[in-house]
Design an enzyme around this catalytic site. Structure first.
Site, PDB file in Angstrom:
ATOM      1  N   ASP A  10      -0.567  54.338 -11.706  1.00 57.59           N
ATOM      2  CA  ASP A  10       0.376  55.456 -12.293  1.00 57.59           C
ATOM      3  C   ASP A  10      -0.058  56.467 -11.040  1.00 57.59           C
ATOM      4  O   ASP A  10      -0.874  57.378 -11.300  1.00 57.59           O
ATOM      5  CB  ASP A  10      -0.048  55.897 -13.548  1.00 57.59           C
ATOM      6  CG  ASP A  10       1.090  57.163 -13.902  1.00 57.59           C
ATOM      7  OD1 ASP A  10       2.299  57.283 -13.488  1.00 57.59           O
ATOM      8  OD2 ASP A  10       0.605  57.721 -15.053  1.00 57.59           O
ATOM      9  N   GLU A  70       4.054  52.754 -11.513  1.00 59.26           N
ATOM     10  CA  GLU A  70       4.928  53.104 -12.487  1.00 59.26           C
ATOM     11  C   GLU A  70       6.074  53.795 -11.476  1.00 59.26           C
ATOM     12  O   GLU A  70       5.646  54.509 -10.342  1.00 59.26           O
ATOM     13  CB  GLU A  70       4.453  54.022 -13.401  1.00 59.26           C
ATOM     14  CG  GLU A  70       5.508  54.682 -14.335  1.00 59.26           C
ATOM     15  CD  GLU A  70       5.026  55.493 -15.287  1.00 59.26           C
ATOM     16  OE1 GLU A  70       5.909  56.039 -16.382  1.00 59.26           O
ATOM     17  OE2 GLU A  70       3.962  55.676 -15.427  1.00 59.26           O
ATOM     18  N   ASP A 142      -2.618  59.063 -17.638  1.00 60.09           N
ATOM     19  CA  ASP A 142      -2.463  58.311 -16.221  1.00 60.09           C
ATOM     20  C   ASP A 142      -3.191  56.984 -16.349  1.00 60.09           C
ATOM     21  O   ASP A 142      -2.657  56.145 -16.000  1.00 60.09           O
ATOM     22  CB  ASP A 142      -3.059  59.205 -15.012  1.00 60.09           C
ATOM     23  CG  ASP A 142      -2.280  60.501 -15.208  1.00 60.09           C
ATOM     24  OD1 ASP A 142      -1.051  60.601 -15.280  1.00 60.09           O
ATOM     25  OD2 ASP A 142      -3.152  61.465 -14.959  1.00 60.09           O
TER      26      ASP A 142
END
Length: 164
Positions: A10, A70, A142
């Protein structure tokens, strides 16, 4: 049967979450995870260097075969430009692994069954899927998002059935 190592990311300029999951047969386990926290007072170049050094450290420690991140999004032009500097570092660093990208709604759908799941619902589903201990605490959203990314890659690439 050897274990397959998967990296979920992330990516951000200030707090990149990462998670290494292991897949062996039908079993999936958390190997390691964390966040790369940057000093927001440092110049972008210094923060990107720290991120790259952490990526190198992860790859030196674990035999990663697959990597995913992501997909980035932002509502503000300047924030988007800054975010995509960090995405560029990840893209370059993991390009040889065929880095793939998943939208947040896809990750939520795969992990929880609903593309509109909350962060809490996502974290609860990850805890169950990875059979995390009751006292496990995510360091940040995260980190949990990175675990969700890795689980999505495992599902999308059907690595459980294709484990070596």
């Amino acid at each position: 049967m050897t274990e397959i190592f998967v990296l979920g990311l992330d990516v951000s300029m200030n707090s990149t979450g990462w998670a290494v999951l292991g897949v062996k047969g039908e079993a999936v386990r958390l190997i390691d995870s964390g966040i790369v926290k940057a000093n927001t007072k440092k110049a972008h170049g210094e923060r990107l260097t720290k991120q790259r050094e952490n990526f190198e450290q992860i790859l030196n420690e674990y035999p990663i075969e697959y990597a995913a991140r992501e997909a980035g999004f932002s509502q503000h032009k300047k924030a988007t430009q800054v975010l995509f500097k960090a995405y560029g570092v990840a893209e370059e660093y993991f390009s040889k692994m065929g880095l793939v990208e998943y939208a947040a709604s896809t990750i939520k759908k795969v992990v929880t069954g609903s593309g509109r799941a909350s962060k809490t619902e996502l974290q609860q589903a990850i805890e169950v899927e990875l059979n995390l201990p009751d006292d496990f605490e995510f360091k940040s959203d995260d980190e949990s998002d990175a675990m969700g990314v890795a689980l999505t890659l495992i599902e999308k690439k059907k690595l459980r059935k294709g484990a070596k």
